[in-house]
Design a protein around this motif. Structure first.
Motif, short mmCIF file in Angstrom:
data_model
loop_
_atom_site.label_atom_id
_atom_site.label_comp_id
_atom_site.label_asym_id
_atom_site.label_seq_id
_atom_site.Cartn_x
_atom_site.Cartn_y
_atom_site.Cartn_z
N SER A 1 0.84 -1.20 0.00
CA SER A 1 0.00 0.00 0.00
C SER A 1 0.87 1.25 0.00
O SER A 1 1.99 1.25 0.51
CB SER A 1 -0.91 0.00 1.24
OG SER A 1 -1.46 1.26 1.47
N SER A 2 0.33 2.33 -0.55
CA SER A 2 1.06 3.59 -0.55
C SER A 2 1.11 4.21 0.85
O SER A 2 1.76 5.23 1.05
CB SER A 2 0.43 4.57 -1.53
OG SER A 2 -0.83 5.02 -1.08
N ARG A 3 0.41 3.58 1.79
CA ARG A 3 0.47 4.01 3.20
C ARG A 3 1.30 3.05 4.04
O ARG A 3 1.46 3.26 5.25
CB ARG A 3 -0.94 4.12 3.78
CG ARG A 3 -1.85 5.11 3.06
CD ARG A 3 -1.34 6.53 3.10
NE ARG A 3 -2.31 7.49 2.55
CZ ARG A 3 -2.07 8.78 2.36
NH1 ARG A 3 -0.87 9.26 2.67
NH2 ARG A 3 -3.00 9.57 1.87
N ARG A 4 1.82 2.01 3.42
CA ARG A 4 2.68 1.05 4.13
C ARG A 4 4.08 1.64 4.22
O ARG A 4 4.78 1.80 3.21
CB ARG A 4 2.72 -0.28 3.40
CG ARG A 4 3.54 -1.36 4.07
CD ARG A 4 2.82 -1.92 5.29
NE ARG A 4 3.53 -3.00 5.91
CZ ARG A 4 3.01 -3.83 6.81
NH1 ARG A 4 1.76 -3.66 7.18
NH2 ARG A 4 3.71 -4.79 7.33
N GLN B 1 6.02 5.42 -10.86
CA GLN B 1 4.64 5.86 -10.70
C GLN B 1 3.82 4.69 -10.16
O GLN B 1 3.65 3.67 -10.84
CB GLN B 1 4.05 6.30 -12.04
CG GLN B 1 2.56 6.61 -12.01
CD GLN B 1 2.23 7.90 -11.28
OE1 GLN B 1 2.59 8.98 -11.73
NE2 GLN B 1 1.56 7.78 -10.14
N LEU B 2 3.38 4.79 -8.92
CA LEU B 2 2.53 3.76 -8.34
C LEU B 2 1.09 4.05 -8.74
O LEU B 2 0.56 5.13 -8.45
CB LEU B 2 2.66 3.76 -6.82
CG LEU B 2 4.07 3.54 -6.25
CD1 LEU B 2 4.06 3.67 -4.74
CD2 LEU B 2 4.61 2.18 -6.67
N ALA B 3 0.47 3.11 -9.42
CA ALA B 3 -0.92 3.28 -9.90
C ALA B 3 -1.73 2.08 -9.41
O ALA B 3 -1.62 0.98 -9.95
CB ALA B 3 -0.95 3.37 -11.42
N TYR B 4 -2.53 2.31 -8.37
CA TYR B 4 -3.26 1.23 -7.71
C TYR B 4 -4.67 1.08 -8.29
O TYR B 4 -5.33 2.06 -8.63
CB TYR B 4 -3.38 1.51 -6.21
CG TYR B 4 -2.08 1.46 -5.46
CD1 TYR B 4 -1.59 0.27 -4.95
CD2 TYR B 4 -1.32 2.62 -5.27
CE1 TYR B 4 -0.39 0.22 -4.24
CE2 TYR B 4 -0.12 2.58 -4.56
CZ TYR B 4 0.34 1.38 -4.07
OH TYR B 4 1.52 1.33 -3.37
N GLN C 1 4.83 12.60 -4.76
CA GLN C 1 3.88 13.49 -5.43
C GLN C 1 2.57 12.72 -5.56
O GLN C 1 2.38 11.92 -6.46
CB GLN C 1 4.42 13.89 -6.81
CG GLN C 1 5.75 14.62 -6.76
CD GLN C 1 6.30 14.90 -8.14
OE1 GLN C 1 5.58 15.31 -9.05
NE2 GLN C 1 7.61 14.68 -8.31
N ARG C 2 1.66 12.97 -4.62
CA ARG C 2 0.38 12.27 -4.60
C ARG C 2 -0.64 13.08 -5.41
O ARG C 2 -0.77 14.29 -5.23
CB ARG C 2 -0.11 12.07 -3.17
CG ARG C 2 0.82 11.18 -2.32
CD ARG C 2 0.26 10.98 -0.92
NE ARG C 2 1.16 10.20 -0.09
CZ ARG C 2 1.13 8.87 0.01
NH1 ARG C 2 0.23 8.19 -0.69
NH2 ARG C 2 1.96 8.22 0.79
N LEU C 3 -1.37 12.39 -6.30
CA LEU C 3 -2.35 13.04 -7.13
C LEU C 3 -3.49 13.59 -6.27
O LEU C 3 -4.09 12.85 -5.48
CB LEU C 3 -2.91 12.07 -8.17
CG LEU C 3 -3.87 12.65 -9.21
CD1 LEU C 3 -3.19 13.72 -10.06
CD2 LEU C 3 -4.43 11.54 -10.10
N VAL D 1 0.79 7.73 -6.93
CA VAL D 1 1.93 8.35 -6.26
C VAL D 1 3.15 8.29 -7.18
O VAL D 1 3.53 7.21 -7.64
CB VAL D 1 2.26 7.64 -4.93
CG1 VAL D 1 3.35 8.41 -4.18
CG2 VAL D 1 1.02 7.48 -4.07
N LEU D 2 3.74 9.45 -7.43
CA LEU D 2 4.95 9.51 -8.25
C LEU D 2 6.14 9.78 -7.34
O LEU D 2 6.10 10.68 -6.49
CB LEU D 2 4.82 10.63 -9.29
CG LEU D 2 6.07 10.89 -10.16
CD1 LEU D 2 6.38 9.68 -11.03
CD2 LEU D 2 5.88 12.14 -11.02
#
Length: 221
Positions: free
Chosen positions: A100-103, A122-125, A200-202, A210-211
């Motif tokens: 997760s982008s919060r992990r 670039q994380l794209a979930y 860099q969170r959209l 998240v980039l």
């Protein structure tokens, strides 16, 4: 940009367990799963939809953020010479508990990856209940068809099945990670706060897109 589809599958029990399916020979398995300590193998898949390349990693340890990023680093070490013009890796994945982008540990490790290889990520979930759109999900169905009807009674059996099957005519690169991974590794709130400025969170979809750009690129701006 290079699009990458990443996902882990549920742990596979190793033993004489019936898995259903059909086989050309008679296979006798246990009539039920006995409780207790049972060896398991957990697969992680990395798939390049545009190029048809597939990498499968297995661990007998727990699925952790460190295992995921270690595998991703190994994959990119093998593949990067074929993509010299790629500046950003777009990772399609589910927002699971270990990636997760919060992990905190996952974001910590993926940031180190970005700096080590000097490439943006670039994380794209995918949102909940939409993981079926992740291309790697189709791989698991084909792999299940390959070994259903057989007894996965050893780690070597699992690895041999994984190595011998093909997806869209291409055989995967299969590796086993022997390292034992520690669970529960986290950053403190202060450590995560100092790392957050790298992301860099959209706006409006901060959790899902998240980039992360290399520190070297940030310094040159």
């Amino acid at each position: 940009m290079l699009r990458i589809s990443l996902d882990a599958k549920a742990a596979i029990k190793i033993g004489d367990f019936s898995r259903g399916g059909l086989n050309r020979v008679v296979v006798k398995g246990l009539d039920h799963d006995f409780q207790g300590k049972t060896a398991k193998a957990t697969p992680l898949g990395i798939y390049l939809p545009q190029h048809g390349e597939l990498y499968l990693y297995f661990t007998a340890s727990k699925m952790t953020s460190d295992f995921i990023v270690d595998c991703f680093s190994d994959f990119w070490t093998q593949a990067r010479e074929r993509f010299p013009d790629v500046k950003t890796l777009v990772i399609n994945q589910d927002n699971g508990p270990e990636n997760s982008s919060r992990r905190t540990q996952f974001m910590n490790r993926i940031t180190h990856f970005v700096d080590q290889f000097e490439i943006a990520v670039q994380l794209a979930y995918y949102p909940p209940y939409h993981s079926k759109y992740n291309p790697i999900e189709r791989v698991w169905g084909f792999l299940e068809q390959r070994w259903n009807g057989s007894l996965l009674d050893s780690l070597d059996t699992i690895l041999n099945f994984a190595s011998s099957f093909s997806f869209k005519g291409v055989k995967p690169v299969v590796q086993f990670a022997s390292r034992i991974y520690q669970t529960g590794v986290t950053l403190t709130k202060q450590q995560m706060a100092s790392l957050e400025h790298r992301f860099q969170r959209l706006e409006g979809l901060e959790k899902w897109f998240v980039l992360i750009t290399p520190l070297s690129a940030t310094k040159n701006v």
